[in-house]
Design a protein around this motif. Structure first.
Motif, PDB file in Angstrom:
ATOM      1  N   ASN A   1     -31.429  -9.007 -24.927  1.00  0.00           N
ATOM      2  CA  ASN A   1     -32.778  -9.599 -25.085  1.00  0.00           C
ATOM      3  C   ASN A   1     -33.854  -8.758 -24.401  1.00  0.00           C
ATOM      4  O   ASN A   1     -34.954  -8.589 -24.933  1.00  0.00           O
ATOM      5  CB  ASN A   1     -32.816 -11.056 -24.608  1.00  0.00           C
TER       6      ASN A   1
ATOM      7  N   ASP B   1     -32.786 -19.053 -25.043  1.00  0.00           N
ATOM      8  CA  ASP B   1     -31.685 -18.668 -25.934  1.00  0.00           C
ATOM      9  C   ASP B   1     -31.984 -19.117 -27.360  1.00  0.00           C
ATOM     10  O   ASP B   1     -31.858 -18.347 -28.317  1.00  0.00           O
ATOM     11  CB  ASP B   1     -30.363 -19.305 -25.496  1.00  0.00           C
TER      12      ASP B   1
ATOM     13  N   GLU C   1     -22.225 -10.871 -23.641  1.00  0.00           N
ATOM     14  CA  GLU C   1     -23.425 -11.346 -22.944  1.00  0.00           C
ATOM     15  C   GLU C   1     -24.204 -10.162 -22.358  1.00  0.00           C
ATOM     16  O   GLU C   1     -25.419 -10.107 -22.445  1.00  0.00           O
ATOM     17  CB  GLU C   1     -22.995 -12.316 -21.839  1.00  0.00           C
TER      18      GLU C   1
ATOM     19  N   PRO D   1     -25.283 -21.137 -26.304  1.00  0.00           N
ATOM     20  CA  PRO D   1     -25.279 -19.694 -26.003  1.00  0.00           C
ATOM     21  C   PRO D   1     -23.878 -19.081 -26.042  1.00  0.00           C
ATOM     22  O   PRO D   1     -23.697 -17.974 -26.552  1.00  0.00           O
ATOM     23  CB  PRO D   1     -25.869 -19.624 -24.592  1.00  0.00           C
TER      24      PRO D   1
ATOM     25  N   TRP E   1     -30.049 -24.080 -24.431  1.00  0.00           N
ATOM     26  CA  TRP E   1     -30.969 -23.413 -23.490  1.00  0.00           C
ATOM     27  C   TRP E   1     -32.217 -22.979 -24.247  1.00  0.00           C
ATOM     28  O   TRP E   1     -32.124 -22.510 -25.389  1.00  0.00           O
ATOM     29  CB  TRP E   1     -30.323 -22.172 -22.880  1.00  0.00           C
TER      30      TRP E   1
ATOM     31  N   SER F   1     -24.528 -15.856 -28.158  1.00  0.00           N
ATOM     32  CA  SER F   1     -25.395 -16.067 -29.325  1.00  0.00           C
ATOM     33  C   SER F   1     -26.617 -15.162 -29.392  1.00  0.00           C
ATOM     34  O   SER F   1     -26.945 -14.637 -30.448  1.00  0.00           O
ATOM     35  CB  SER F   1     -25.848 -17.529 -29.385  1.00  0.00           C
ATOM     36  N   TRP F   2     -27.360 -15.007 -28.246  1.00  0.00           N
ATOM     37  CA  TRP F   2     -28.599 -14.226 -28.434  1.00  0.00           C
ATOM     38  C   TRP F   2     -28.303 -12.754 -28.703  1.00  0.00           C
ATOM     39  O   TRP F   2     -29.080 -12.088 -29.383  1.00  0.00           O
ATOM     40  CB  TRP F   2     -29.640 -14.478 -27.354  1.00  0.00           C
TER      41      TRP F   2
END
Ligand code: GLC
Length: 437
Positions: A373, A37, A409, A25, A34, A425-426
């Protein structure tokens, strides 16, 4: 930043965090794999490299327990952080060999990711892909119902805040304060000796403490894991004895959506969901309605033990939109809260806690900041219910946040400034997905 530049910046983050078969992540803060993720990451990667997206999801199955559970973390050899590794897996007979995992799960978004990746494959490869993944996801959903909804209410229980992915949301802080708060923790708090517990934390080496969970709450979360561990991570045992578990509205909304995705996967390969799972899935649709507060029209998580609603409103209260399982009337009410600037309609939407809540904090982890997200899930929900204008606006603002503040994040909902880990990353993956809409 134009579209191409944003896309390039997002891809760069995913490349940087790529560890071959999975993606971390964020480099230092989260050096393992994760579960949810990786699902979001695969949803982004499918646009740039569908094979790599498949690999990301297949690598999650390495960690599947013999009883079907998909764990929330698969540990790498990095020992620097999330220290409870080792302790987890070895003590439950269902844990896999060859990989060390945590003993709890995360929101079941896997079926959505598998379906989405399949959309980017040709018909033949798609069939092979769905066949490859189908049984294991069925086993996971069955585990969720068997272990976490033994009385077949339709609502599965999460046993720890980490399972909801919204680690320090006010719903769970409320629970921790009531049921996982030994007297000495209060004493440490009052005397401010709690500051000493900083030595146990690594996250605050990488992110400013005022953007992370408070020390006492982090310690309480940790103690809750220890209690679960004493029962060898056995859900049924824990559900009987602890008041901590919650019928979480976010988790169950995601499960409802995942059941629909799983059914679509089944149809695509000429399979059927096992009858019991199909019945459980129908129960979940009804179960969501039990969590609706008649007065406000918002959905609330409730305590599993005595079924009392937990009065904390958070972004999870809006996720029934993503489930696609509620009526259009009930969806309309949620959209009103999204538009309302006294609630979720902040200048940079959508805050993880409404701005009028006493617990709202624009910087602190899951207590106010915007997460890409949750915006992505609500964007999908808005489109599903026909709110195209709102969906368009949410997409544009989410892209603008990343264009101004990078693939962070989370973001401050009042001024749009970035917070938490950088190069997350997400965020990058879902920006790619939004750009490809
Ligand atoms: C934090 C988030 C959780 C996420 C993890 C790794 O713990 O709360 O949702 O999965 O970080 O990114």
């Amino acid at each position: 930043m134009d579209r191409q530049q944003l896309l390039k910046a997002a891809k760069k983050v995913l490349d940087h965090n790529d560890r071959g078969s999975y993606t971390v992540p964020a480099e230092k803060l989260y050096p393992h794999q994760w579960m949810w993720d990786s699902c979001f990451i695969a949803i982004g990667l499918r646009h740039t490299d569908p094979r790599r997206a498949q690999k990301e999801l297949i690598s999650l199955l390495r960690g599947q327990w013999a009883n079907g559970m998909l764990p929330h973390i698969l540990f790498s050899n990095d020992r620097s952080n999330w220290k409870q590794r080792h302790e987890e897996a070895l003590i439950n007979p269902h844990a896999p060999n060859g990989v060390i995992t945590s003993g709890m799960t995360q929101p079941p978004i896997m079926a959505e990711a598998v379906l989405a990746v399949g959309e980017k494959l040709n018909a033949g490869d798609r069939r092979i892909w769905y066949k490859l993944m189908f049984q294991q996801i069925v086993a996971y959903h069955q585990w969720l119902y068997d272990e976490r909804d033994p009385h077949k209410t339709g609502l599965v229980s999460a046993i720890h805040p980490y399972e909801t992915g919204m680690d320090s949301s006010p719903v769970w802080l409320d629970q921790l304060h009531r049921y996982a708060w030994p007297w000495w923790l209060t004493l440490l708090d009052i005397t401010r000796l709690i500051r000493l517990s900083k030595v146990l934390r690594r996250d605050t080496h990488f992110v400013r403490p005022e953007q992370r969970t408070r020390d006492s709450e982090a310690l309480s979360s940790f103690l809750a894991i220890r209690r679960f561990r004493k029962l060898s991570f056995s859900g049924p045992e824990y559900l009987k004895s602890s008041w901590l578990p919650v019928e979480d509205i976010g988790f169950n909304s995601i499960l409802a959506r995942a059941n629909t995705c799983l059914e679509q996967i089944a149809n695509a390969i000429g399979e059927k969901l096992p009858a019991e799972l199909a019945a459980n899935a129908r129960n979940t649709v009804n179960g969501l309605e039990q969590l609706r507060d008649q007065e406000t029209g918002l959905y609330l998580s409730r305590r599993r033990m005595d079924k009392t609603p937990i009065g904390q409103i958070t972004i999870a209260s809006l996720l029934p939109l993503y489930s696609g399982a509620i009526s259009s009337d009930h969806a309309r009410k949620l959209v009103e809260y999204i538009r309302d600037d006294q609630w979720f309609g902040s200048h940079w939407p959508i805050p993880s806690v409404p701005v009028n809540s006493l617990n709202f904090n624009p910087w602190r982890y899951w207590q106010g900041p915007v997460w890409v997200n949750t915006n992505w899930m609500i964007w999908k929900g808005l489109k599903h219910y026909g709110y195209y204008q709102e969906a368009k606006m949410l997409r544009a603002k989410t892209l603008a946040l990343a264009a101004r503040g990078g693939m962070s994040e989370y973001f401050n909902p009042l001024n749009g400034r970035p917070a938490g880990a950088k190069n997350f990353s997400w965020t990058a993956a879902l920006i790619i997905d939004l750009l490809n809409d």
